[in-house]
Design a protein around this motif. Sequence first.
Motif, mmCIF file in Angstrom:
data_model
loop_
_atom_site.group_PDB
_atom_site.id
_atom_site.type_symbol
_atom_site.label_atom_id
_atom_site.label_comp_id
_atom_site.label_asym_id
_atom_site.label_seq_id
_atom_site.Cartn_x
_atom_site.Cartn_y
_atom_site.Cartn_z
ATOM 1 N N THR A 83 0.746 -1.173 -0.095
ATOM 2 C CA THR A 83 0.068 0.057 0.145
ATOM 3 C C THR A 83 0.804 1.286 -0.032
ATOM 4 O O THR A 83 0.503 2.161 -0.873
ATOM 5 C CB THR A 83 -0.860 -0.140 1.087
ATOM 6 O OG1 THR A 83 -1.859 -1.066 1.171
ATOM 7 C CG2 THR A 83 -1.889 1.169 1.275
ATOM 8 N N ASP A 113 2.790 1.679 -3.088
ATOM 9 C CA ASP A 113 1.592 2.248 -4.362
ATOM 10 C C ASP A 113 1.582 3.714 -4.319
ATOM 11 O O ASP A 113 1.626 4.335 -5.288
ATOM 12 C CB ASP A 113 0.523 1.549 -4.408
ATOM 13 C CG ASP A 113 0.394 0.236 -4.768
ATOM 14 O OD1 ASP A 113 1.442 -0.190 -5.511
ATOM 15 O OD2 ASP A 113 -0.515 -0.571 -4.229
ATOM 16 N N LEU A 114 1.457 4.362 -2.926
ATOM 17 C CA LEU A 114 1.251 5.557 -2.663
ATOM 18 C C LEU A 114 2.818 6.549 -3.100
ATOM 19 O O LEU A 114 2.729 7.452 -3.777
ATOM 20 C CB LEU A 114 0.907 5.887 -1.492
ATOM 21 C CG LEU A 114 -0.285 5.380 -0.764
ATOM 22 C CD1 LEU A 114 -0.493 5.532 0.674
ATOM 23 C CD2 LEU A 114 -1.448 6.141 -1.406
ATOM 24 N N ASP A 168 4.641 5.645 -5.239
ATOM 25 C CA ASP A 168 4.971 5.436 -6.621
ATOM 26 C C ASP A 168 4.000 6.484 -7.324
ATOM 27 O O ASP A 168 4.167 7.008 -8.525
ATOM 28 C CB ASP A 168 4.553 4.057 -7.252
ATOM 29 C CG ASP A 168 5.407 2.954 -7.027
ATOM 30 O OD1 ASP A 168 6.820 3.498 -6.709
ATOM 31 O OD2 ASP A 168 5.243 1.786 -7.115
ATOM 32 N N ASP A 169 2.958 6.963 -6.806
ATOM 33 C CA ASP A 169 2.060 8.169 -7.254
ATOM 34 C C ASP A 169 3.256 9.440 -7.361
ATOM 35 O O ASP A 169 2.737 10.219 -8.237
ATOM 36 C CB ASP A 169 0.848 8.621 -6.388
ATOM 37 C CG ASP A 169 -0.117 7.450 -6.873
ATOM 38 O OD1 ASP A 169 0.092 6.873 -7.457
ATOM 39 O OD2 ASP A 169 -0.938 7.493 -5.821
ATOM 40 N N ALA A 170 4.296 9.554 -6.705
ATOM 41 C CA ALA A 170 5.188 10.507 -6.717
ATOM 42 C C ALA A 170 5.887 10.519 -7.971
ATOM 43 O O ALA A 170 6.257 9.584 -8.667
ATOM 44 C CB ALA A 170 6.020 10.818 -5.511
ATOM 45 N N PRO A 171 6.476 11.610 -8.682
ATOM 46 C CA PRO A 171 7.160 11.611 -9.956
ATOM 47 C C PRO A 171 8.384 10.939 -9.457
ATOM 48 O O PRO A 171 8.892 11.037 -8.329
ATOM 49 C CB PRO A 171 7.533 13.140 -10.193
ATOM 50 C CG PRO A 171 6.433 14.042 -9.512
ATOM 51 C CD PRO A 171 6.212 13.012 -7.988
ATOM 52 N N ARG A 188 13.240 4.654 -7.219
ATOM 53 C CA ARG A 188 12.097 5.131 -6.597
ATOM 54 C C ARG A 188 11.926 5.005 -5.194
ATOM 55 O O ARG A 188 12.839 3.952 -4.611
ATOM 56 C CB ARG A 188 10.871 4.523 -7.258
ATOM 57 C CG ARG A 188 10.699 4.730 -8.913
ATOM 58 C CD ARG A 188 9.555 4.385 -9.368
ATOM 59 N NE ARG A 188 8.324 5.293 -9.034
ATOM 60 C CZ ARG A 188 7.913 6.332 -9.765
ATOM 61 N NH1 ARG A 188 8.471 6.673 -10.578
ATOM 62 N NH2 ARG A 188 6.986 6.921 -9.318
ATOM 63 N N SER A 193 9.856 3.843 -3.384
ATOM 64 C CA SER A 193 9.177 2.631 -3.014
ATOM 65 C C SER A 193 9.876 1.340 -3.031
ATOM 66 O O SER A 193 9.630 0.284 -2.738
ATOM 67 C CB SER A 193 7.890 2.476 -3.908
ATOM 68 O OG SER A 193 8.299 2.540 -5.358
#
Length: 132
Positions: free
Chosen positions: A39, A42-43, A45-48, A56, A58
């Motif tokens: 979870t 995934d959050l 990964d929403d960042a550039p 990344r 994540s």
Amino acid sequence: MTYHCELYATAPSYRGLLRRAEAATPRLALRFLRQMAGTVADLLDDAPAPADGLERPSAPLRRWTEDTDAHEDLQGLLLKGKFVPEVVRAAGSDGVLYVLAAMPASHCPCRSAALLIPAPTGPGRWAPLIHH
């Protein structure tokens, strides 16, 4: 024996419990921690993506969710009654550090009257992290 699992976020002047769960077995504790790692990944990964070619934010979480050796080690530590204050962590681009932890429920600091952390209002002052 039951096991306490938690996901918390921390920054220089803040620490907050985001999710916690009690699990009947180390395997169920691992399941909860893997779900939380996914979870948060995934959050993040929403960042550039980092422009400088770095991985990344994540990536540590994604690697851990697939690391069966680490999963076996964690389950073994929990079966031995050990406190694992940092199963895995990842830093967001905003400087927030996300940490997963696990321990026998009897070792959980949340069972005490109050878990104290330095308050951002000044040195020498203390504030409870979790109120019961």
